[in-house]
Design a protein around this motif. Sequence first.
Motif, PDB file in Angstrom:
ATOM      1  N   TYR A   1       0.825  -1.207   0.000  1.00  0.00           N
ATOM      2  CA  TYR A   1       0.000   0.000   0.000  1.00  0.00           C
ATOM      3  C   TYR A   1       0.865   1.266   0.000  1.00  0.00           C
ATOM      4  O   TYR A   1       0.618   2.206  -0.779  1.00  0.00           O
ATOM      5  N   LEU A   2       1.868   1.293   0.872  1.00  0.00           N
ATOM      6  CA  LEU A   2       2.738   2.464   0.953  1.00  0.00           C
ATOM      7  C   LEU A   2       3.478   2.685  -0.367  1.00  0.00           C
ATOM      8  O   LEU A   2       3.628   3.825  -0.832  1.00  0.00           O
TER       9      LEU A   2
ATOM     10  N   VAL B   1       2.615   1.744  -3.481  1.00  0.00           N
ATOM     11  CA  VAL B   1       1.711   2.213  -4.527  1.00  0.00           C
ATOM     12  C   VAL B   1       1.248   3.642  -4.251  1.00  0.00           C
ATOM     13  O   VAL B   1       1.219   4.499  -5.145  1.00  0.00           O
ATOM     14  N   GLN B   2       0.897   3.905  -2.979  1.00  0.00           N
ATOM     15  CA  GLN B   2       0.388   5.223  -2.619  1.00  0.00           C
ATOM     16  C   GLN B   2       1.414   6.321  -2.884  1.00  0.00           C
ATOM     17  O   GLN B   2       1.105   7.357  -3.489  1.00  0.00           O
ATOM     18  N   PHE B   3       2.662   6.102  -2.460  1.00  0.00           N
ATOM     19  CA  PHE B   3       3.679   7.135  -2.649  1.00  0.00           C
ATOM     20  C   PHE B   3       4.157   7.198  -4.099  1.00  0.00           C
ATOM     21  O   PHE B   3       4.572   8.260  -4.563  1.00  0.00           O
ATOM     22  N   TYR B   4       4.087   6.071  -4.805  1.00  0.00           N
ATOM     23  CA  TYR B   4       4.407   6.108  -6.231  1.00  0.00           C
ATOM     24  C   TYR B   4       3.420   7.024  -6.954  1.00  0.00           C
ATOM     25  O   TYR B   4       3.814   7.866  -7.769  1.00  0.00           O
ATOM     26  N   MET B   5       2.142   6.866  -6.626  1.00  0.00           N
ATOM     27  CA  MET B   5       1.103   7.681  -7.264  1.00  0.00           C
ATOM     28  C   MET B   5       1.173   9.134  -6.816  1.00  0.00           C
ATOM     29  O   MET B   5       0.874  10.052  -7.596  1.00  0.00           O
ATOM     30  N   ASN B   6       1.568   9.374  -5.552  1.00  0.00           N
ATOM     31  CA  ASN B   6       1.662  10.745  -5.047  1.00  0.00           C
ATOM     32  C   ASN B   6       2.609  11.606  -5.882  1.00  0.00           C
ATOM     33  O   ASN B   6       2.405  12.821  -6.009  1.00  0.00           O
TER      34      ASN B   6
ATOM     35  N   THR C   1       1.497  13.446  -9.429  1.00  0.00           N
ATOM     36  CA  THR C   1       0.557  14.565  -9.416  1.00  0.00           C
ATOM     37  C   THR C   1       1.182  15.801 -10.067  1.00  0.00           C
ATOM     38  O   THR C   1       2.380  15.847 -10.386  1.00  0.00           O
TER      39      THR C   1
ATOM     40  N   SER D   1       9.417   8.635  -8.914  1.00  0.00           N
ATOM     41  CA  SER D   1       8.501   7.786  -8.145  1.00  0.00           C
ATOM     42  C   SER D   1       9.189   6.528  -7.640  1.00  0.00           C
ATOM     43  O   SER D   1       8.924   6.062  -6.530  1.00  0.00           O
TER      44      SER D   1
ATOM     45  N   ALA E   1       8.878   5.980  -3.566  1.00  0.00           N
ATOM     46  CA  ALA E   1       8.022   4.896  -3.056  1.00  0.00           C
ATOM     47  C   ALA E   1       8.774   3.973  -2.095  1.00  0.00           C
ATOM     48  O   ALA E   1       8.289   3.701  -0.987  1.00  0.00           O
TER      49      ALA E   1
ATOM     50  N   CYS F   1       8.467   2.994   2.248  1.00  0.00           N
ATOM     51  CA  CYS F   1       8.514   1.640   2.824  1.00  0.00           C
ATOM     52  C   CYS F   1       9.689   1.500   3.787  1.00  0.00           C
ATOM     53  O   CYS F   1       9.593   0.783   4.794  1.00  0.00           O
TER      54      CYS F   1
END
Length: 605
Positions: free
Chosen positions: A64-65, A67-72, A75, A90, A94, A98
Amino acid sequence: MSWSLVYITQHITVPLPLFTLSLSLSHTHTHTHTLNHHFTMGNFAANEGLSVFVILVWLGINAYLFVQFYMNFLTERWFYTRVLLGDALSWARAPAACLNFNCMLILLPVCRNLLSFLRGSIQCCSRTAARQLDRNITFHKLVAYMIAFHTAVHIIAHLFNFEWFMGAQLYRNSSSLPFVLSQIGTGDNASYLNPIRTDQTNPTIVMFTTIAGLTGVVITLALILIITSSMEVIRRSYFEVFWYTHHLFIIFFIGLVFHGFGRIVRGQTATSLLENKPSQCADQFESWGKNGTFCPKPEFAGNPPMTWKWVVGPMILYVCERLVRFYRSQQKVVITKVVMHPSKTLELQMKRKGFRMEVGQYVFMQCPCVSQLEWHPFTLTSAPEEDHFSVHIRIVGDWTQGLYEACGGDKNETQEAWKLPKMAIDGPFGTASEDVFGYEVVMLVGAGIGVTPFASVLKSVWYKHIQENQNVFTKKIYFYWLCPETQAFEWFADLLQSLEGQMTEKGMVDFLSYNIYLTRWKETEAAHFRVHHEAENDPITGLKQKTLYGKPNWDNEFTTIGTKHPEKKVGVFLCGPTQLADVLEKQCLSHSEAGVKFIFNKENF
């Protein structure tokens, strides 16, 4: 034709009962197979269910961390940064998230006092949950591997990032957006995007002259030394190397906390985003800030450091842990008796004010005259009912050899009490063996010196029955001791003989079944002992139970025990090598005779 009809009739009707029986047997076999499968799954759930759940949750949070930070970092705020760095941005951020999460966890499994407190608190509620705390070192290793993996990804991504940063400075073309972005902030250096400020340098110089680069190199070197020295072959053969390099974790965490203070990775500020929207202004970069344009030069800033927020809690806990250890190590310990057993095994009997223990627990010991820094774990071999606590130490390395000599093991005369070395003790700490008396049926398996935690268990059993303690829940103990040579039996034989005599006297012969194996001896090699088999006692151990040769047939042992104790939970406790642990764990999972559940527990410190 008539004969033919009769034949056909017979051919059809005679086999009908057999066919029916076959269906019945097939149905019974299927039902039995289903039951066995059900019980096997039940064994797996009882042994591994919670562990699998914890690991899946841990892996899920990591995923989750990531994917979430990769997507962050996909932006709009990071659009111009991605112009310079591409996807490597990214891929660097990411794994950093982790790493923060796993560095938060890495210290918790080695907070021994915290784990002992938790174990004692939850044991009354959930034995399964308490058993997970016995796997603390395994989880510690898994987290370390995850840190190593994310560190590698983070480093590789940043190596690409520095090359892209350098390339943007070297390609001096005002018609190139990466070059224009790199020139922002050149004059006042207030709001820059590219941390490499000139084309008269190289990434290596930047790496060793920035906070992020320098701390990154330091913590990477520390991590490499810590992980490589933790390999089984080094830890077993050169424990001191493992011990000292592991304390590089202090440098690792200091570097980790300061790593983000350089703010190398920078994104567009919230105010600048309102004035310079990349979707509208990116194509007009050549006219940024000029009269008649609606797109001013973008402004950039780095994220504030976040790592300290993740790790400050565990670091405070660990500091408290070390303070507790220091306080306990200052308490006076008196050596009351030293016994030199054969096969280079040293027994120390000690006393310390307020010392309380349970069966199977262990302590960390320090001998200042041997080493001021080294602490080594040893299982307690005494019972809680005794007025002292004792350890048995096999002499296998420099530290144990130094202790052996300090206690006079290399001298023929008796060592005077005032000449005995000072000892510092930290503990006791809980292990899986504490749960022994929580099972009605118990299997104890010790290999070589690994029998020590069960010495405490068997002594406690002996005292409980002498005191006619009626609160002993355990009704049957199966004890297995695997030794390579006969010398290893000598120090433990007296205890077994006392137990054997006590159980016989009280008419409890069936309470304790023990099997002693000489694993390096074959039946043919022990042929000269055949003449003694008519004697009442075994010629090697002096016990009524004969010594066995070779290795146990674990499949037969588990089948026999399962058949004798239907619908019971059998606690299987091991102190021995990993290979034996793998064998016993598989047996626990695969055997389900008459609904029995085998619960596997391994000493792990």
